[in-house]
Design an enzyme around this catalytic site. Structure first.
Site, PDB file in Angstrom:
ATOM      1  N   ASN A   1      16.933  52.760  98.392  1.00 58.19           N
ATOM      2  CA  ASN A   1      15.562  52.768  98.881  1.00 58.19           C
ATOM      3  C   ASN A   1      14.605  53.537  97.960  1.00 58.19           C
ATOM      4  O   ASN A   1      14.784  54.716  97.722  1.00 58.19           O
ATOM      5  CB  ASN A   1      15.568  53.412 100.283  1.00 58.19           C
TER       6      ASN A   1
ATOM      7  N   HIS B   1      16.794  53.645 117.368  1.00 58.38           N
ATOM      8  CA  HIS B   1      15.831  54.721 117.141  1.00 58.38           C
ATOM      9  C   HIS B   1      14.656  54.638 118.097  1.00 58.38           C
ATOM     10  O   HIS B   1      13.808  53.758 117.942  1.00 58.38           O
ATOM     11  CB  HIS B   1      15.230  54.589 115.747  1.00 58.38           C
TER      12      HIS B   1
ATOM     13  N   ARG C   1      18.679  57.483 119.425  1.00 59.73           N
ATOM     14  CA  ARG C   1      18.154  58.610 118.642  1.00 59.73           C
ATOM     15  C   ARG C   1      16.729  58.880 119.080  1.00 59.73           C
ATOM     16  O   ARG C   1      15.931  57.949 119.222  1.00 59.73           O
ATOM     17  CB  ARG C   1      18.189  58.260 117.141  1.00 59.73           C
TER      18      ARG C   1
ATOM     19  N   TYR D   1       8.093  61.920 111.374  1.00 58.03           N
ATOM     20  CA  TYR D   1       8.883  61.582 110.198  1.00 58.03           C
ATOM     21  C   TYR D   1      10.035  60.633 110.518  1.00 58.03           C
ATOM     22  O   TYR D   1      10.533  60.586 111.634  1.00 58.03           O
ATOM     23  CB  TYR D   1       9.433  62.841 109.536  1.00 58.03           C
TER      24      TYR D   1
ATOM     25  N   ASP E   1      17.637  63.416 114.448  1.00 55.98           N
ATOM     26  CA  ASP E   1      17.711  63.559 112.993  1.00 55.98           C
ATOM     27  C   ASP E   1      16.726  64.635 112.550  1.00 55.98           C
ATOM     28  O   ASP E   1      15.520  64.472 112.704  1.00 55.98           O
ATOM     29  CB  ASP E   1      17.359  62.207 112.344  1.00 55.98           C
TER      30      ASP E   1
ATOM     31  N   HIS F   1      16.355  65.542 109.449  1.00 50.10           N
ATOM     32  CA  HIS F   1      15.863  65.135 108.133  1.00 50.10           C
ATOM     33  C   HIS F   1      15.683  66.289 107.160  1.00 50.10           C
ATOM     34  O   HIS F   1      14.655  66.387 106.471  1.00 50.10           O
ATOM     35  CB  HIS F   1      14.556  64.335 108.276  1.00 50.10           C
TER      36      HIS F   1
ATOM     37  N   GLU G   1      21.578  65.603 113.340  1.00 53.36           N
ATOM     38  CA  GLU G   1      21.826  65.080 111.987  1.00 53.36           C
ATOM     39  C   GLU G   1      21.002  65.816 110.937  1.00 53.36           C
ATOM     40  O   GLU G   1      19.845  66.162 111.195  1.00 53.36           O
ATOM     41  CB  GLU G   1      21.456  63.590 112.000  1.00 53.36           C
TER      42      GLU G   1
ATOM     43  N   GLU H   1      24.161  61.096 104.761  1.00 52.51           N
ATOM     44  CA  GLU H   1      23.614  59.783 104.392  1.00 52.51           C
ATOM     45  C   GLU H   1      23.208  59.737 102.923  1.00 52.51           C
ATOM     46  O   GLU H   1      23.130  58.663 102.342  1.00 52.51           O
ATOM     47  CB  GLU H   1      22.448  59.384 105.309  1.00 52.51           C
TER      48      GLU H   1
ATOM     49  N   ARG I   1      28.234  60.849 107.774  1.00 54.79           N
ATOM     50  CA  ARG I   1      27.131  59.884 107.768  1.00 54.79           C
ATOM     51  C   ARG I   1      27.136  58.955 106.559  1.00 54.79           C
ATOM     52  O   ARG I   1      26.204  58.176 106.367  1.00 54.79           O
ATOM     53  CB  ARG I   1      25.791  60.650 107.797  1.00 54.79           C
TER      54      ARG I   1
ATOM     55  N   HIS J   1      25.675  55.561 108.131  1.00 53.29           N
ATOM     56  CA  HIS J   1      24.239  55.346 108.002  1.00 53.29           C
ATOM     57  C   HIS J   1      23.944  53.845 108.105  1.00 53.29           C
ATOM     58  O   HIS J   1      24.587  53.056 107.424  1.00 53.29           O
ATOM     59  CB  HIS J   1      23.803  55.864 106.616  1.00 53.29           C
TER      60      HIS J   1
ATOM     61  N   ASP K   1      17.352  49.926 105.276  1.00 55.38           N
ATOM     62  CA  ASP K   1      17.520  49.872 103.818  1.00 55.38           C
ATOM     63  C   ASP K   1      18.975  49.624 103.418  1.00 55.38           C
ATOM     64  O   ASP K   1      19.260  49.424 102.233  1.00 55.38           O
ATOM     65  CB  ASP K   1      16.921  51.084 103.091  1.00 55.38           C
TER      66      ASP K   1
ATOM     67  N   GLU L   1      24.949  53.516 113.281  1.00 53.60           N
ATOM     68  CA  GLU L   1      23.494  53.391 113.359  1.00 53.60           C
ATOM     69  C   GLU L   1      23.118  51.918 113.160  1.00 53.60           C
ATOM     70  O   GLU L   1      23.657  51.250 112.281  1.00 53.60           O
ATOM     71  CB  GLU L   1      22.841  54.262 112.271  1.00 53.60           C
TER      72      GLU L   1
ATOM     73  N   TRP M   1      12.102  66.315 102.476  1.00 56.12           N
ATOM     74  CA  TRP M   1      11.944  65.060 103.218  1.00 56.12           C
ATOM     75  C   TRP M   1      13.278  64.735 103.887  1.00 56.12           C
ATOM     76  O   TRP M   1      14.286  64.718 103.227  1.00 56.12           O
ATOM     77  CB  TRP M   1      11.538  63.944 102.268  1.00 56.12           C
TER      78      TRP M   1
HETATM   79  O1  EZ4 Z   1      15.163  57.977 106.212  1.00 56.34           O
HETATM   80  O2  EZ4 Z   1      17.339  55.361 105.256  1.00 56.34           O
HETATM   81  O3  EZ4 Z   1      19.152  58.368 109.747  1.00 56.34           O
HETATM   82  N1  EZ4 Z   1      18.451  57.629 109.144  1.00 56.34           N
HETATM   83  C1  EZ4 Z   1      17.578  57.980 108.221  1.00 56.34           C
HETATM   84  C2  EZ4 Z   1      16.892  56.873 107.461  1.00 56.34           C
HETATM   85  C3  EZ4 Z   1      16.398  57.343 106.098  1.00 56.34           C
HETATM   86  C4  EZ4 Z   1      16.230  56.182 105.159  1.00 56.34           C
HETATM   87  C5  EZ4 Z   1      16.059  56.651 103.718  1.00 56.34           C
HETATM   88  O4  EZ4 Z   1      16.195  55.589 102.859  1.00 56.34           O
HETATM   89  O5  EZ4 Z   1      17.394  59.155 107.988  1.00 56.34           O
HETATM   90  O6  EZ4 Z   1      15.874  56.278 108.202  1.00 56.34           O
HETATM   91 CO    CO Z   2      19.046  60.334 108.753  1.00 55.09          CO
END
Ligand code: EZ4
Ligand code: CO
Length: 412
Positions: free
Chosen positions: A37, A122, A147, A159, A220, A222, A246, A272, A293, A322, A326, A349, A412
């Protein structure tokens, strides 16, 4: 027989995908997902310039040897670009082997260990009513695990969720449930970890009160917390019985999880963005996580992820592969065959691809009663329609990124 042809196909039906298609001298084809991605074309070059020439004339039966050759002969090991490229070769060769055997791939991997794969979707909302609507919508779609992501008072962005309408790629058109957006530059979002930490436990309390104790709920983080912040959040979420938390801390510092673990019984999932068993080695051995993941597409293929999950099984650690949009339908199929066959499957997922993606990639999987199954077509069960794929040329797209109020770039 030998590998006659290896083509790299780039298509962007609802988002960008990179696919490797291998054809053998007896006319059997196999597909592999090489989508990374936001950095898609780097993998295209790696494959076209450095891998495809090495594959022509090779014996397609030698999956393990081919993997070891590509991994070790490069000298420069690991990394997301390299491992996505190798993953696509591994997947395509397994696809070919299973097609030649006349079996769905999961049969070659040991046969089914269950009837189907529990999958989570999600749900998200800027406030509680919209979040509840999103949860209800997912329940109606048949999801049995969800999620939860939420807006935070004072912040504009949520996010890691479906891109927000117009910013997604113009008009009402779907640019898949995915944080990446088409355009020449990444979109900038805002972030405040303390505001998030104050808000999140109340959201989980409200969701539990509304939907009851049984529904598995995931979250998540992140990579946005420091170790001590993650420890605090894990502890505060304990009453709401999460299936997992996560990516609570940035993936590079794996020792952080030791600190988090000392403070909370909330199950942890990570990986992931990991690419090899080496990324998981210590955190599995030290039992610092509960779910792996890793994705087939980013861990170098079915072969190495299967080994990683067998190692994890020794510690009762399960899979949580994961599965955002993407990961292409080819990568998702590989995940489903692997998940169906291993003993320590945890959850998958599953975000659902868009209509055009499903026309480009013809798939045999099923989704019933909240469970995924890869289907019983020989191989991975996915075919690529080249004419359809050709209608959608690559379009530059990036994941968003975020800055704190004082302008500092944040994780991120
Ligand atoms: O942001 O796959 O758990 N899932 C995630 C995804 C990621 C994207 C990054 O390419 O965190 O949505
Ligand atoms: Co994630």
């Amino acid at each position: 027989m030998t590998i006659d042809k290896a083509e790299v196909i780039v298509t962007s039906p609802n988002r960008n995908f990179v696919t490797l298609k291998i054809t053998t001298s007896d006319g059997v084809t196999g597909l592999g997902d090489a989508t990374l991605n936001g950095r898609e074309l780097a993998v295209v070059s790696y494959l076209r310039d450095h891998v495809v020439p090495l594959l022509i004339g090779a014996d397609e039966n030698r999956i393990e040897d081919t993997w070891q050759f590509l991994y070790r002969s490069a000298y420069w090991r690991r990394g997301p670009v390299t491992m996505a490229a190798i993953a696509s070769v591994d997947m395509a060769l397994w696809d070919i082997k299973a097609k030649k055997a006349g079996m769905p791939l999961y049969q070659l991997l040991g046969g089914a260990s269950r009837t189907g794969l529990l999958a989570y979707g999600h749900a998200s909302g800027t406030d509680l009513p919209s979040l509840f609507d999103s949860v209800r919508d997912h329940l109606e779609q048949g999801y049995r695990a969800i999620r939860i992501q939420t807006g935070v008072p004072g912040l504009n962005a949520i996010y890691g969720i479906a891109s927000q309408s117009a910013a997604a790629g113009g008009g009402d058109e779907r640019y898949d449930h995915e944080p990446a957006r088409r355009g020449a530059k990444p979109v900038e979002e805002d972030w405040d970890t303390r505001a998030y930490l104050r808000h999140l436990p109340g959201v989980f309390e409200a969701v539990r009160n509304e939907f009851g104790p049984e529904l598995p709920l995931l979250h998540d983080g992140h990579h946005r917390m420091t170790p001590i912040q993650a420890a605090k959040l894990g502890k505060e979420l304990e009453p709401y019985d999460l299936f997992w938390l996560e990516d609570c801390t940035p993936a590079e510092n794996q020792e952080a999880l030791r600190l988090v673990r000392q403070h909370t019984t909330t199950p942890l999932a990570i990986g992931e963005i990991f690419n090899t068993v080496w990324d998981f080695k210590d955190i599995i051995r030290e039992q610092l996580i509960d779910y792996v993941r890793g994705a087939v597409t980013h861990m170098g293929g079915i072969s190495p992820l299967k080994k990683t999950l067998e190692y994890a099984a020794m510690y009762q650690i399960k899979s949580g592969m994961h599965g955002p949009t993407d990961i292409s339908p080819v990568g998702m199929a590989a995940a489903m065959h692997l998940g169906l066959s291993i003993h320590n499957f945890g959850i998958q997922e599953y975000m659902k691809h868009g209509e055009r993606t499903n026309q480009v990639f013809q798939q045999s999987f099923t989704w019933q009663n909240g469970l995924l199954h890869p289907g019983d077509a020989p191989g991975l069960g996915v075919e690529l329609d080249l004419d359809e794929a050709g209608k959608y040329p690559y379009e530059q797209a990036y994941l968003p990124y975020n800055r704190l109020a004082d302008g500092t770039v944040h994780d991120w």
